[in-house]
Design a protein around this motif. Structure first.
Motif, short mmCIF file in Angstrom:
data_model
loop_
_atom_site.label_atom_id
_atom_site.label_comp_id
_atom_site.label_asym_id
_atom_site.label_seq_id
_atom_site.Cartn_x
_atom_site.Cartn_y
_atom_site.Cartn_z
N UNK A 1 83.75 91.33 -16.37
CA UNK A 1 82.34 90.92 -16.41
C UNK A 1 81.43 92.09 -16.05
N UNK A 2 81.78 92.80 -14.99
CA UNK A 2 80.95 93.93 -14.55
C UNK A 2 80.85 94.99 -15.64
N UNK B 1 75.73 98.39 -13.26
CA UNK B 1 76.61 97.31 -12.81
C UNK B 1 77.99 97.92 -12.55
N UNK B 2 78.45 97.75 -11.34
CA UNK B 2 79.74 98.31 -10.95
C UNK B 2 80.56 97.30 -10.14
N UNK B 3 81.83 97.61 -10.00
CA UNK B 3 82.71 96.83 -9.13
C UNK B 3 83.24 97.74 -8.03
N UNK C 1 76.53 94.75 -8.01
CA UNK C 1 77.86 95.17 -7.57
C UNK C 1 78.73 93.93 -7.35
N UNK C 2 79.89 93.93 -7.98
CA UNK C 2 80.87 92.87 -7.76
C UNK C 2 81.90 93.36 -6.74
N UNK C 3 82.12 92.59 -5.69
CA UNK C 3 83.14 92.97 -4.72
C UNK C 3 84.47 92.42 -5.21
N UNK D 1 79.27 100.97 -14.82
CA UNK D 1 80.43 100.41 -15.50
C UNK D 1 81.75 100.81 -14.88
N UNK D 2 81.71 101.19 -13.61
CA UNK D 2 82.89 101.74 -12.95
C UNK D 2 83.55 100.74 -12.00
#
Length: 264
Positions: free
Chosen positions: A164-165, A179-181, A137-139, A250-251
């Motif tokens: 990237x995410x 992988x999500x943001x 998870x990307x913040x 991918x969200x």
């Protein structure tokens, strides 16, 4: 819904304070073994003690490493070779006029906010794919979509995280690795709280009034009409890290209080 992350190891970068600390605590409550990260060993140790006190029987570990550098990321992966959950939270922001931002600042923001996540995803994602389970998870921020004119360099890095995410999620197509943001909105973390208190002092207002006025002035489309708490952001992140979020991939998940003026 009961989120159970027992048996999973979670690394949260920049988790000695603020949103990262709230995420680390939330993952600990869900039963994950949580690795707290920060640049200072003293702050890492203090955060581990504080989380342990608020979440009895939690499994915690602290690793001090500066993820703003390639060497720091390499040292972190060496100290923790395997993780089931990676939350790329470490980041910086600073309001600054575009014409006053030198090249070095653009590079510094990119290294910390973007490359830390790139390097650590490169370090941990292959193992996730091999085990056929993982969460990254990307913040990110609503500033990834609503680029703030007062800190364009920050907005640029948050947009890059979304790219990237999404790309990493596509690399994991057909696996149980997601992988999500998360698009966080203005959040009353420690640093922001200090800023708001100073605004209140300067304007002769209560902290609550100063906070509400700031949001109305600088984020007028907010439906929340206030700062979010770190825990409110952490709640969505913990869900994204859960087994129950298996179809969320991918969200760009929104926890920005409705600032982004769109229905999708």
């Amino acid at each position: 819904m009961k989120i159970d992350l027992s048996g999973k190891t979670a690394l949260v970068t920049g988790s000695t304070a603020g949103i990262g600390n709230a995420i680390a605590k939330g993952l600990a409550v869900a039963g994950a073994e949580v690795v707290v990260n920060g640049r200072s060993q003293a702050k890492v140790d203090a955060a581990v003690v504080a989380i342990a006190k608020s979440v009895p029987d939690s499994k915690l570990r602290g690793i001090a490493a500066d993820v703003s550098t390639a060497a720091g990321c390499k040292a972190l992966v060496a100290a923790l070779p395997q993780a089931d959950i990676l939350v790329n939270n470490a980041g910086i922001y600073e309001p600054k006029d575009f014409f006053d931002i030198p090249d070095e600042e653009w590079g510094r923001f990119f290294e910390i906010n973007v490359m830390s996540g790139v390097r650590l995803s490169r370090g941990y994602m292959p193992g996730m794919l091999k085990r056929n389970w993982g969460r990254i998870v990307f913040i990110s921020s609503e500033s990834a979509i609503n680029i703030p004119t007062e800190m364009i360099h920050y907005g640029m890095t948050k947009t890059a995280q979304l790219s990237i995410a999404r790309g990493l999620a596509q690399l994991a197509r057909g696996t149980a690795v997601t992988v999500n943001s998360v698009l966080a909105g203005p959040t009353l973390s420690e640093g922001v709280e200090t800023f708001v208190k100073e605004l209140a002092r300067q304007n002769g207002q209560s902290v609550e009034e100063a906070a509400a006025n700031f949001v109305k002035q600088h984020r007028p489309t907010s439906l929340l009409q206030r700062f979010a708490t770190p825990e409110e952001i952490a709640n969505l992140v913990v869900y994204a890290c859960s087994k129950e979020a298996s179809a969320t991939n991918g969200a760009a998940l929104r926890a920005e209080g409705g600032i982004v003026n769109t229905i999708a």
